[in-house]
Write a protein that holds these residues in place. Structure first.
Motif, short mmCIF file in Angstrom:
data_model
loop_
_atom_site.label_atom_id
_atom_site.label_comp_id
_atom_site.label_asym_id
_atom_site.label_seq_id
_atom_site.Cartn_x
_atom_site.Cartn_y
_atom_site.Cartn_z
N UNK A 38 14.09 0.21 24.74
CA UNK A 38 12.76 0.79 24.55
C UNK A 38 11.72 -0.07 25.24
N UNK A 39 10.64 0.54 25.73
CA UNK A 39 9.57 -0.25 26.36
C UNK A 39 8.98 -1.29 25.42
N UNK A 40 8.85 -0.94 24.13
CA UNK A 40 8.30 -1.89 23.17
C UNK A 40 9.21 -3.10 23.01
N UNK A 41 10.52 -2.85 23.00
CA UNK A 41 11.47 -3.96 22.87
C UNK A 41 11.40 -4.90 24.06
N UNK A 42 11.24 -4.34 25.26
CA UNK A 42 11.11 -5.17 26.46
C UNK A 42 9.84 -6.01 26.39
N UNK A 43 8.75 -5.39 25.95
CA UNK A 43 7.49 -6.12 25.83
C UNK A 43 7.59 -7.23 24.80
N UNK A 44 8.30 -6.96 23.70
CA UNK A 44 8.45 -7.99 22.67
C UNK A 44 9.29 -9.16 23.18
N UNK A 195 0.59 -18.57 37.40
CA UNK A 195 1.95 -18.40 37.92
C UNK A 195 2.93 -18.02 36.82
N UNK A 196 2.58 -18.30 35.57
CA UNK A 196 3.47 -17.97 34.45
C UNK A 196 3.29 -16.53 33.96
N UNK A 197 2.26 -15.86 34.44
CA UNK A 197 1.98 -14.50 33.97
C UNK A 197 3.13 -13.53 34.23
N UNK A 198 3.86 -13.63 35.37
CA UNK A 198 4.97 -12.68 35.59
C UNK A 198 6.01 -12.64 34.49
N UNK A 199 6.04 -13.63 33.61
CA UNK A 199 6.98 -13.57 32.49
C UNK A 199 6.70 -12.35 31.63
N UNK A 200 5.42 -11.99 31.50
CA UNK A 200 5.07 -10.80 30.72
C UNK A 200 5.50 -9.51 31.43
N UNK A 201 5.80 -9.60 32.72
CA UNK A 201 6.08 -8.40 33.51
C UNK A 201 7.57 -8.15 33.73
N UNK A 202 8.43 -8.99 33.17
CA UNK A 202 9.87 -8.83 33.40
C UNK A 202 10.35 -7.47 32.88
N UNK A 203 11.01 -6.72 33.75
CA UNK A 203 11.56 -5.44 33.35
C UNK A 203 10.53 -4.35 33.17
N UNK A 204 9.31 -4.57 33.63
CA UNK A 204 8.23 -3.59 33.46
C UNK A 204 7.66 -3.25 34.83
N UNK A 205 7.38 -1.99 35.03
CA UNK A 205 6.71 -1.56 36.26
C UNK A 205 5.22 -1.87 36.13
N UNK A 206 4.81 -2.93 36.79
CA UNK A 206 3.43 -3.38 36.67
C UNK A 206 2.56 -2.63 37.68
N UNK A 207 1.49 -2.00 37.23
CA UNK A 207 0.59 -1.32 38.17
C UNK A 207 0.00 -2.31 39.18
#
Length: 332
Positions: A38-44, A195-207
């Motif tokens: 689920x998208x929520x699980x990936x975000x968590x 530079x650490x921000x991409x950790x929040x984007x793992x597995x997510x299509x970032x606009x």
């Protein structure tokens, strides 16, 4: 306890803090493969991983930033004690950092509440992991904002107390070496943070707009952090231009006197020596560097500029291979 020992002890505490955050998140199921459906699980999962790393990073950086500021300003005052009293400098830094820490709780709390409610991530029906991440979010935003406030405060402090135009001498560029080192270290801190921000984007299509916003924020922050260097350059360039203009006017006056007395300049040893002195002074002034950053520091600056996009590229590769590993794990 000396500064080095204190720094290492803080580093150890930060490492154990990060490990503790990740262990608790693991116990609450943040890294279970079933959550990745689920998208929520990936975000968590991303939030748990990012909070563990970045909260520890910000805790260490906040202490390092204060120690670094005291050292650089102290080195400056040791060479030029007349600019400011050392005790006054330390007191003002302590007061400024204390205010940054206090106001960061307010800013962090407001951002956390607004973010959680706007995203619908906080409700009475939320599981324990969501509540745990919400609490971590408060600490994350608090320390992130504290770091930002401290960076802005140190830059403003340097601009207002050490970079008055009267203190910037045409031949005194070397005195600002310690301040330029502080500027570069502050820029490194901001670059590492982003530079650490991409950790929040793992597995997510970032606009794309999100990446653009972060890039613009980085450029704006870096531009502000380099204001002390730019101010020194502008002041020295201005004084350099005025000095050369005065020398050119003096040289013109010598030739005007030559026409008035109808004598060749080579026949007047006094004016000839004066002309030679003026030309020599002009060459010395023209050779004066306007920048308080030397070649090694310039290389660091270039590395800073490219560090953020490079980290995003590395993050994209990590994300790609991570997704492949997850798919293989599901097949097994």
């Amino acid at each position: 306890m000396n500064v080095t020992a204190q720094r290492y002890s803080t580093l150890v505490i930060c490492i154990f803090t990060g490990i503790g955050i990740l262990i608790v998140a693991f116990c609450f199921g943040a890294f279970e493969l079933t959550r990745l459906d689920t998208p929520l699980g990936v975000r968590q999962r991303n939030a748990a991983l990012a909070f563990g790393i970045m909260i520890s990073f910000f805790i260490y950086i906040n202490g390092y930033l204060y120690q670094r500021s005291v050292k650089c300003f102290s080195d400056f005052l040791n060479k030029y004690p007349g600019e400011m009293n050392h005790e006054t400098m330390v007191v003002e830094l302590q007061t400024g950092f204390s205010k940054c820490r206090k106001y960061s709780w307010i800013g962090g709390g407001l951002i956390t509440v607004v973010y959680l409610f706007s995203e619908g991530l906080l409700s009475l029906e939320s599981d324990i992991l969501s509540w745990y991440l919400s609490v971590l979010g408060l600490f994350f935003w608090r320390y992130a904002i504290c770091t930002l406030f401290c960076l802005l405060f140190v830059t403003r402090f340097a601009l207002s107390r050490f970079l008055n135009e009267g203190l910037i001498d045409l031949f005194g560029i070397e005195k600002f070496k310690h301040l330029s080192e502080l500027v570069i270290s502050n820029a490194v801190i901001s670059a590492l943070s982003l530079s650490l921000i991409p950790i929040f984007w793992l597995g997510i299509n970032v606009p794309i707009i999100d990446r653009v916003i972060v890039s613009i924020a980085f450029l704006m922050l870096t531009s502000f952090l380099f204001l002390p260097v730019n101010k020194v350059q502008r002041c020295i360039a201005k004084k350099k231009s005025l000095a050369i203009q005065r020398i050119n006017d003096s040289i013109k006056q010598l030739f005007l006197l030559n026409e008035k007395h109808k004598r060749r300049l080579t026949d007047d040893p006094v004016r000839l020596r004066k002309l030679s002195s003026l030309i020599n002074s002009k060459q010395q002034i023209s050779a004066v560097s306007e920048w308080a950053i030397d070649i090694p520091q310039g290389m660091k600056t270039i590395a800073i500029v490219f560090s953020v996009p490079l980290s995003w590229a590395i993050g994209a590769l990590v994300d790609k291979y991570l997704q492949e590993i997850i798919e293989i794990s599901k097949m097994v």
